[in-house]
Design a protein around this motif. Structure first.
Motif, PDB file in Angstrom:
ATOM      1  N   GLU A 167     -10.902   1.317  -8.449  1.00  0.00           N
ATOM      2  CA  GLU A 167      -9.480   1.000  -8.410  1.00  0.00           C
ATOM      3  C   GLU A 167      -8.618   2.249  -8.513  1.00  0.00           C
ATOM      4  N   ALA A 218      -4.676  -3.416 -16.627  1.00  0.00           N
ATOM      5  CA  ALA A 218      -4.320  -3.366 -15.210  1.00  0.00           C
ATOM      6  C   ALA A 218      -5.508  -3.761 -14.340  1.00  0.00           C
ATOM      7  N   HIS A 219      -6.696  -3.283 -14.687  1.00  0.00           N
ATOM      8  CA  HIS A 219      -7.882  -3.622 -13.894  1.00  0.00           C
ATOM      9  C   HIS A 219      -8.211  -5.103 -14.007  1.00  0.00           C
ATOM     10  N   VAL A 262       2.058  -3.816 -10.401  1.00  0.00           N
ATOM     11  CA  VAL A 262       1.366  -4.029 -11.670  1.00  0.00           C
ATOM     12  C   VAL A 262       1.321  -2.716 -12.442  1.00  0.00           C
ATOM     13  N   SER A 263       0.986  -1.655 -11.721  1.00  0.00           N
ATOM     14  CA  SER A 263       0.888  -0.332 -12.311  1.00  0.00           C
ATOM     15  C   SER A 263       2.222   0.077 -12.937  1.00  0.00           C
ATOM     16  N   THR A 289      -6.195  -7.548 -14.267  1.00  0.00           N
ATOM     17  CA  THR A 289      -5.358  -8.386 -13.400  1.00  0.00           C
ATOM     18  C   THR A 289      -5.909  -8.444 -11.977  1.00  0.00           C
ATOM     19  N   TRP A 290      -6.775  -7.533 -11.637  1.00  0.00           N
ATOM     20  CA  TRP A 290      -7.372  -7.515 -10.297  1.00  0.00           C
ATOM     21  C   TRP A 290      -8.748  -8.209 -10.295  1.00  0.00           C
ATOM     22  N   SER A 313      -1.655 -12.981  -9.215  1.00  0.00           N
ATOM     23  CA  SER A 313      -2.191 -11.702  -9.636  1.00  0.00           C
ATOM     24  C   SER A 313      -2.886 -10.972  -8.484  1.00  0.00           C
ATOM     25  N   ASP A 369       0.819  -1.217   0.000  1.00  0.00           N
ATOM     26  CA  ASP A 369       0.000   0.000   0.000  1.00  0.00           C
ATOM     27  C   ASP A 369       0.855   1.271   0.000  1.00  0.00           C
ATOM     28  N   SER A 372      -0.432  -3.943  -5.991  1.00  0.00           N
ATOM     29  CA  SER A 372      -1.030  -3.194  -7.102  1.00  0.00           C
ATOM     30  C   SER A 372      -0.046  -2.231  -7.754  1.00  0.00           C
ATOM     31  N   ARG A 421      -3.735   0.575  -9.256  1.00  0.00           N
ATOM     32  CA  ARG A 421      -3.413  -0.017 -10.549  1.00  0.00           C
ATOM     33  C   ARG A 421      -3.642   0.964 -11.703  1.00  0.00           C
TER      34      ARG A 421
END
Lengths: 311, 285
Positions: free
Chosen positions: B215, B150-151, B126-127, B153-154, B118, A252, B123, B218
């Motif tokens: 989101e 990117a979304h 990934v971003s 993968t979530w 994943s 985070d 996050s 990401r």
């Protein structure tokens, strides 16, 4: 006798089926063999393009060089050296780990208690589903809004401070409530406790109620039923919830930035800062180390509880 | 229930203590949101905290004036469109993959672990990875290309796990019956499998839309030059000091709730329809 009876249809099939149909059967069998691959292909391709290749990219870029305006392809260990020899890095990792441990302990305690109440103390299924839904709905709303919503509550002139002042409990507003480690952990618990409640509840609902009854019949007290039957059987849920909470907190940056008011740091925040300064290789090296740490933590948790058996 | 007397059995003390704990938990979950909903109706001169300085819808009007905050309308449109695209893709890809995973095939274990990975990979990683990849290839990142990926993968891992949960409890006798009656594989899926899994597919759609719509991490490096709503809201937290922020929060939360209600309503509708048109087995001729 039985031998003949069994071989008869087989013989007839081989002899009597026209070749055209045979071919069609073959084609059907071929299609059945290929079908799963085709069905899984879109998902797999998406993960390959948007997860695996990007992670490979990060690993490659982590060895690159950079100056203030661009990244330069190279192969050097400097990014890692700078990262791992800086005392700031270690402090930030320690701080992030502190958030992870605190959040994990609190979400586990709260999540387990809530799941236990709904699964074992609420008697009708309708009520169980209703209460479970009440617990999960915030999961589908915006995290940022849920963070912001603490500000009017915890601020210097916030609801909590003014209530406590009016009640005469304190005579000066409490400063530690907002923009502090306290508010960061509070927001983490608020955001991620659902990731603990849902898997633990799921595990608990699968526990055979006869086991609880057997324990009671054998003379166990409520507490003993909890510690000797329910907790051991809830372990897979606890493990899954713990993996979620720990990995979410470790990566985070937005919660730490918003809730600490920029006064605390976490690994993710360090990365976000490097990204905003366009120091991509440094951020990438940081990301590789973070990924390694997170995967080690997950592996450790999986060693304690084998969740593969439970899925 | 089997034991009608059960309801009258006295509750132990622990029940009341746990019920109180649960009540506090619900207050903890919803209390803060309730505060900003109330505060978003501040009067025109009201501030970011209590007390309320009159009641008005001033801040909601303020929200729709272009110059007051960034490009709120555009960000909302982009977020809703992206959410809908992610929803459709997530449903199609995870239902297809769920059907595929019912057969044994080489590599199924690896794909499953990639899906779980994943969820676990932070996050921001990934971003960063997708941002860098687009950067190196020389393609401009955009919310509907890199942002969409990117979304996914979530949302896809959630979709896949929901499909696993369904098919673990799925009675294959229905499919066999359809096949025995001469249904083609497509007919079996269309008229037997899909209607049975419909409520869970609505669940996957709910996950797809809401997780994408909210989101942030990401999207950070993958949205390109136009902000999605969470990025817009995040930008506002640093420079907006009026209740317009709360008005925005109230509005997006209301939209989330609407979507959740629609999904729950859909599930209830399917179940009611099923109860009405359900099996007549055992009823007799």
């Amino acid at each position: 006798m039985t031998d003949r009876a069994e071989s008869l249809p087989a013989q007839r099939r081989e002899g009597a089926v026209p070749r055209r149909l045979d071919k069609r059967l073959d084609r059907g069998r071929l299609a059945a063999a290929i079908a799963p691959y085709l069905q899984v292909a879109p998902l797999t391709l998406t993960f390959a393009i948007f997860l695996l290749i990007p992670i490979a990219t990060i690993i490659v870029v982590s060895f690159w060089d950079y100056d203030s305006i661009r990244v330069i392809p190279d192969f050097m260990m400097l990014n890692y050296e700078e990262l791992l020899t800086s005392s700031v890095t270690w402090q930030i990792y320690l701080n992030t780990l502190k958030y992870a441990v605190l959040t994990w302990a609190l979400t586990l305690g709260i999540g387990f208690t809530v799941a236990y109440f709904v699964a074992f103390h609420v008697r009708s299924l309708t009520w169980q589903i209703t209460l479970f839904m009440i617990c999960t709905i915030p999961f589908w709303t915006s995290n940022i809004i849920r963070m912001i919503s603490w500000i009017p509550f915890l601020g210097r002139n916030g609801l909590l401070n003014s209530t406590l002042l009016a009640m005469g409990v304190i005579d000066q507003p409490l400063e530690f409530l907002l923009f502090s480690d306290f508010s960061v952990v509070l927001a983490f618990v608020h955001l991620y406790v659902l990731f603990m409640v849902v898997p633990i509840f799921n595990s608990m609902m699968r526990i055979d109620r006869a086991l609880v009854e057997a324990a009671v019949d054998a003379g166990a007290t409520g507490w003993q039923v909890l510690t000797n039957v329910i907790i051991p059987l809830s372990k897979p849920g606890i493990a899954i919830g713990s993996i979620f909470v720990v990995t979410l907190v470790m990566g985070d940056f937005i919660t730490v930035r918003l809730m600490s008011g920029g006064q605390s740091a976490s690994v993710g925040l360090m990365m976000a800062n490097q990204i905003s300064l366009l120091q991509y290789p440094a951020a990438a090296a940081n990301a590789v180390v973070l990924l390694f740490v997170v995967l080690m933590m997950v592996a450790l948790m999986l060693r304690i509880v084998d969740i593969r058996k439970e899925l | 229930m089997a034991k009608p007397a059960k309801g009258r059995e006295p509750r132990p003390l622990s029940f009341y203590l746990l019920a109180a704990f649960f009540g506090l938990f619900v207050l903890f979950l919803y209390g803060p949101i309730a505060t900003i909903v109330i505060l978003s109706f501040q009067g025109p001169n009201g501030g970011l905290t209590f007390p309320m300085n009159g009641v008005s819808t001033h801040w909601f009007h303020n929200l729709f004036q272009q110059q007051a905050v960034g490009d709120f309308g555009g960000a909302l449109t982009r977020s809703v469109s992206l959410g809908l695209i992610v929803m459709v893709v997530t449903v199609l890809f995870s239902v297809a993959a769920g059907l595929g995973f019912r057969h044994r095939f080489r590599g199924s274990g690896v794909i499953f672990y990639i899906a779980v990975a994943s969820l676990i990979v932070p996050s921001i990683l990934v971003s960063l990875g997708i941002g860098l990849m687009f950067n190196i290839v020389g393609v401009e990142p955009n919310w509907f290309s890199s942002g969409l990926g990117a979304h996914l993968t979530w949302t896809l891992p959630f979709g896949l796990l929901i499909m696993f949960a369904i098919f673990n409890r799925f009675n294959r006798a229905y499919e066999e019956a359809a096949r025995d009656l001469g249904a083609t594989p497509w007919q079996t899926i269309r008229f037997v499998v899909l209607p049975i899994i419909a409520p869970s597919v609505i669940g996957i759609a709910l996950f797809g839309f809401t997780l994408s719509y909210d989101e942030f991490a990401r999207t950070l490096m993958t949205a390109g030059s136009f902000n999605t709503l969470p990025l817009e809201i995040y930008g506002m937290t640093t420079n907006v000091t009026t209740p317009v922020l709360y008005a925005l929060g109230t509005l997006t939360t209301a939209l989330s709730f609407l979507v959740i209600l629609a999904a729950l309503g859909g599930v209830l509708l399917v179940q009611r329809r099923r109860a009405r048109l359900g099996s007549d087995a055992g009823v007799g001729v």
